[in-house]
Scaffold this active site. Structure first.
Site, PDB file in Angstrom:
ATOM      1  N   PHE A 154       8.491  -0.110  -8.345  1.00 38.33           N
ATOM      2  CA  PHE A 154       7.470  -0.232  -7.291  1.00 38.33           C
ATOM      3  C   PHE A 154       8.003   0.129  -5.897  1.00 38.33           C
ATOM      4  CE2 PHE A 154       9.254  -4.474  -8.206  1.00 38.33           C
ATOM      5  CZ  PHE A 154       9.777  -4.823  -6.973  1.00 38.33           C
TER       6      PHE A 154
ATOM      7  N   ARG B 194       9.702 -20.087   1.684  1.00 39.69           N
ATOM      8  CA  ARG B 194       9.425 -19.579   0.336  1.00 39.69           C
ATOM      9  C   ARG B 194       8.393 -20.461  -0.365  1.00 39.69           C
ATOM     10  NH1 ARG B 194      11.164 -14.511  -1.069  1.00 39.69           N
ATOM     11  NH2 ARG B 194      10.828 -15.235  -3.194  1.00 39.69           N
TER      12      ARG B 194
ATOM     13  N   THR C 139       5.539 -14.584  -5.873  1.00 44.89           N
ATOM     14  CA  THR C 139       5.291 -13.181  -5.510  1.00 44.89           C
ATOM     15  C   THR C 139       3.902 -12.719  -5.949  1.00 44.89           C
ATOM     16  OG1 THR C 139       7.654 -12.814  -5.847  1.00 44.89           O
ATOM     17  CG2 THR C 139       6.267 -10.854  -5.678  1.00 44.89           C
TER      18      THR C 139
ATOM     19  N   ARG D 113       0.074 -17.158  -0.414  1.00 42.87           N
ATOM     20  CA  ARG D 113      -0.299 -16.067  -1.316  1.00 42.87           C
ATOM     21  C   ARG D 113      -1.475 -16.436  -2.195  1.00 42.87           C
ATOM     22  NH1 ARG D 113       5.950 -14.178  -2.384  1.00 42.87           N
ATOM     23  NH2 ARG D 113       6.005 -12.453  -0.887  1.00 42.87           N
TER      24      ARG D 113
ATOM     25  N   HIS E  49       6.277 -11.995   3.819  1.00 45.88           N
ATOM     26  CA  HIS E  49       7.668 -11.910   3.353  1.00 45.88           C
ATOM     27  C   HIS E  49       8.446 -13.091   3.896  1.00 45.88           C
ATOM     28  CE1 HIS E  49      11.700 -10.308   2.554  1.00 45.88           C
ATOM     29  NE2 HIS E  49      12.001 -10.813   3.734  1.00 45.88           N
TER      30      HIS E  49
ATOM     31  N   TYR F  73      14.046  -2.815   2.452  1.00 50.06           N
ATOM     32  CA  TYR F  73      13.923  -3.168   1.035  1.00 50.06           C
ATOM     33  C   TYR F  73      14.951  -2.441   0.165  1.00 50.06           C
ATOM     34  CZ  TYR F  73       9.616  -5.965   1.351  1.00 50.06           C
ATOM     35  OH  TYR F  73       8.698  -6.959   1.600  1.00 50.06           O
TER      36      TYR F  73
ATOM     37  N   ASN G  28       0.811  -8.859  -0.835  1.00 47.29           N
ATOM     38  CA  ASN G  28       0.857 -10.318  -0.942  1.00 47.29           C
ATOM     39  C   ASN G  28       1.110 -11.014   0.395  1.00 47.29           C
ATOM     40  OD1 ASN G  28       3.504  -9.654  -0.665  1.00 47.29           O
ATOM     41  ND2 ASN G  28       4.186 -10.451  -2.641  1.00 47.29           N
TER      42      ASN G  28
ATOM     43  N   GLU H 274      18.581  -9.564   7.164  1.00 49.65           N
ATOM     44  CA  GLU H 274      17.224  -9.234   7.609  1.00 49.65           C
ATOM     45  C   GLU H 274      16.963  -9.547   9.087  1.00 49.65           C
ATOM     46  OE1 GLU H 274      14.995  -9.713   3.281  1.00 49.65           O
ATOM     47  OE2 GLU H 274      14.621 -11.214   4.818  1.00 49.65           O
TER      48      GLU H 274
ATOM     49  N   LYS I 223       2.684  -9.029   6.489  1.00 49.40           N
ATOM     50  CA  LYS I 223       2.653  -7.641   6.020  1.00 49.40           C
ATOM     51  C   LYS I 223       1.365  -6.939   6.485  1.00 49.40           C
ATOM     52  CE  LYS I 223       5.545  -8.614   1.956  1.00 49.40           C
ATOM     53  NZ  LYS I 223       5.676  -8.467   0.473  1.00 49.40           N
TER      54      LYS I 223
HETATM   55  P1  ADP Z   1       9.254 -11.747  -2.841  1.00 44.76           P
HETATM   56  O1  ADP Z   1       8.557 -11.059  -1.680  1.00 44.76           O
HETATM   57  O2  ADP Z   1       8.434 -12.860  -3.406  1.00 44.76           O
HETATM   58  O3  ADP Z   1      10.677 -12.152  -2.501  1.00 44.76           O
HETATM   59  P2  ADP Z   1      10.442  -9.552  -4.379  1.00 44.76           P
HETATM   60  O4  ADP Z   1      11.619  -9.654  -3.460  1.00 44.76           O
HETATM   61  O5  ADP Z   1      10.708  -9.612  -5.850  1.00 44.76           O
HETATM   62  O6  ADP Z   1       9.344 -10.665  -4.044  1.00 44.76           O
HETATM   63  O7  ADP Z   1       9.677  -8.180  -4.103  1.00 44.76           O
HETATM   64  C1  ADP Z   1       9.511  -7.710  -2.787  1.00 44.76           C
HETATM   65  C2  ADP Z   1       8.085  -7.250  -2.616  1.00 44.76           C
HETATM   66  O8  ADP Z   1       7.841  -6.153  -3.492  1.00 44.76           O
HETATM   67  C3  ADP Z   1       7.009  -8.274  -3.016  1.00 44.76           C
HETATM   68  O9  ADP Z   1       6.738  -9.235  -2.018  1.00 44.76           O
HETATM   69  C4  ADP Z   1       5.821  -7.377  -3.278  1.00 44.76           C
HETATM   70  O10 ADP Z   1       5.216  -6.922  -2.064  1.00 44.76           O
HETATM   71  C5  ADP Z   1       6.495  -6.186  -3.963  1.00 44.76           C
HETATM   72  N1  ADP Z   1       6.528  -6.347  -5.435  1.00 44.76           N
HETATM   73  C6  ADP Z   1       7.286  -7.202  -6.162  1.00 44.76           C
HETATM   74  N2  ADP Z   1       7.059  -7.064  -7.483  1.00 44.76           N
HETATM   75  C7  ADP Z   1       6.130  -6.087  -7.606  1.00 44.76           C
HETATM   76  C8  ADP Z   1       5.470  -5.457  -8.706  1.00 44.76           C
HETATM   77  N3  ADP Z   1       5.732  -5.825  -9.964  1.00 44.76           N
HETATM   78  N4  ADP Z   1       4.569  -4.490  -8.429  1.00 44.76           N
HETATM   79  C9  ADP Z   1       4.307  -4.100  -7.160  1.00 44.76           C
HETATM   80  N5  ADP Z   1       4.892  -4.638  -6.077  1.00 44.76           N
HETATM   81  C10 ADP Z   1       5.790  -5.617  -6.279  1.00 44.76           C
HETATM   82 MG    MG Z   2      12.320 -10.965  -2.001  1.00 43.32          MG
END
Ligand code: ADP
Ligand code: MG
Length: 139
Positions: free
Chosen positions: A58, A86, A92, A103, A116, A50, A113, A127, A10
Site C-alpha cells: 500500500f 495510540r 489502524t 478511527r 497518525h 513513511y 483513517n 518523526e 491526515k
Molecule cells: P498505524 O497508522 O495504525 O500505525 P501502520 O503504521 O501499520 O498503521 O500503517 C501506516 C498507515 O498506512 C495507516 O495508518 C494507513 O493509513 C495505511 N495502511 C496501513 N495498512 C493498510 C492497508 N492494508 N491498506 C491500505 N493502507 C494501509
Molecule cells: Mg504506524
C-alpha cells in the site's frame, strides 16, 4: 514517564472538518500541544516519512493519499503520551477499532483513517524532528 509524540490529522481529517475534534480529544485526555502547523506534503516528503513501509503493497497509494491535501502536524506531550495517543486513535482499520476511538468514530477506511501517532519512542524520535525544529517546539 512524560513523553513526546508526533501526531498528524491526515488529509481526510482536514477535508472532513474534524481537525478540532481530533485535537480536542487529545487535550481532553491530558495531552499538551507543544507544536502545531498545517502543511501540504510533497510526495517525496510523504515517502520519507513513511520510509519504513516502502516494501508494503500500500506504500504508493498511502503516499499519494498523504500528499493529496494539507495535513495538520503536531507534537504532543504528556504522561505515557505515545501509548495514550495510540489508544485514542484506535486500531489502524476503523472496522476493528474500539468504540469511542477517533478511527471508529471518524474514519472511512484502513487507508484513510484520519490520524497518525508515533508507535514507539524510536519512531517519535525520528518523526518529531522530521517536521519540527527545536525552536518550533514550545516545551
Ligand atoms: P498505524 O497508522 O495504525 O500505525 P501502520 O503504521 O501499520 O498503521 O500503517 C501506516 C498507515 O498506512 C495507516 O495508518 C494507513 O493509513 C495505511 N495502511 C496501513 N495498512 C493498510 C492497508 N492494508 N491498506 C491500505 N493502507 C494501509
Ligand atoms: Mg504506524
Amino acid at each position: 514517564m512524560v513523553e513526546r509524540t508526533l501526531s498528524i490529522v491526515k488529509p481526510d481529517g482536514v477535508r472532513k472538518n474534524v481537525i478540532g475534534d481530533v485535537i480536542g480529544r487529545f487535550e481532553k485526555n491530558g495531552l499538551k500541544v507543544l507544536a502545531l502547523k498545517m502543511r501540504h506534503l510533497s510526495k517525496k516528503e510523504a515517502e520519507g516519512f513513511y520510509a519504513v513501509h516502502r516494501q508494503r503493497p500500500f506504500f504508493a497509494s498511502l503516499t499519494e493519499f498523504m500528499s493529496g491535501g494539507p495535513v495538520v502536524l503536531m507534537v504532543l506531550s504528556g504522561e505515557d503520551a505515545i501509548r495514550k495517543v495510540r489508544e485514542l486513535m484506535g486500531a489502524t482499520d476503523p472496522a476493528k477499532a474500539a468504540p469511542g476511538t477517533i478511527r471508529k468514530d471518524l474514519a472511512g477506511s484502513i487507508e484513510e483513517n484520519i490520524v497518525h501517532g508515533s508507535d514507539g519512542p524510536d519512531t517519535a524520535a525520528f518523526e518529531i524532528p522530521y517536521f519540527f525544529n527545536t525552536l518550533e517546539i514550545h516545551g
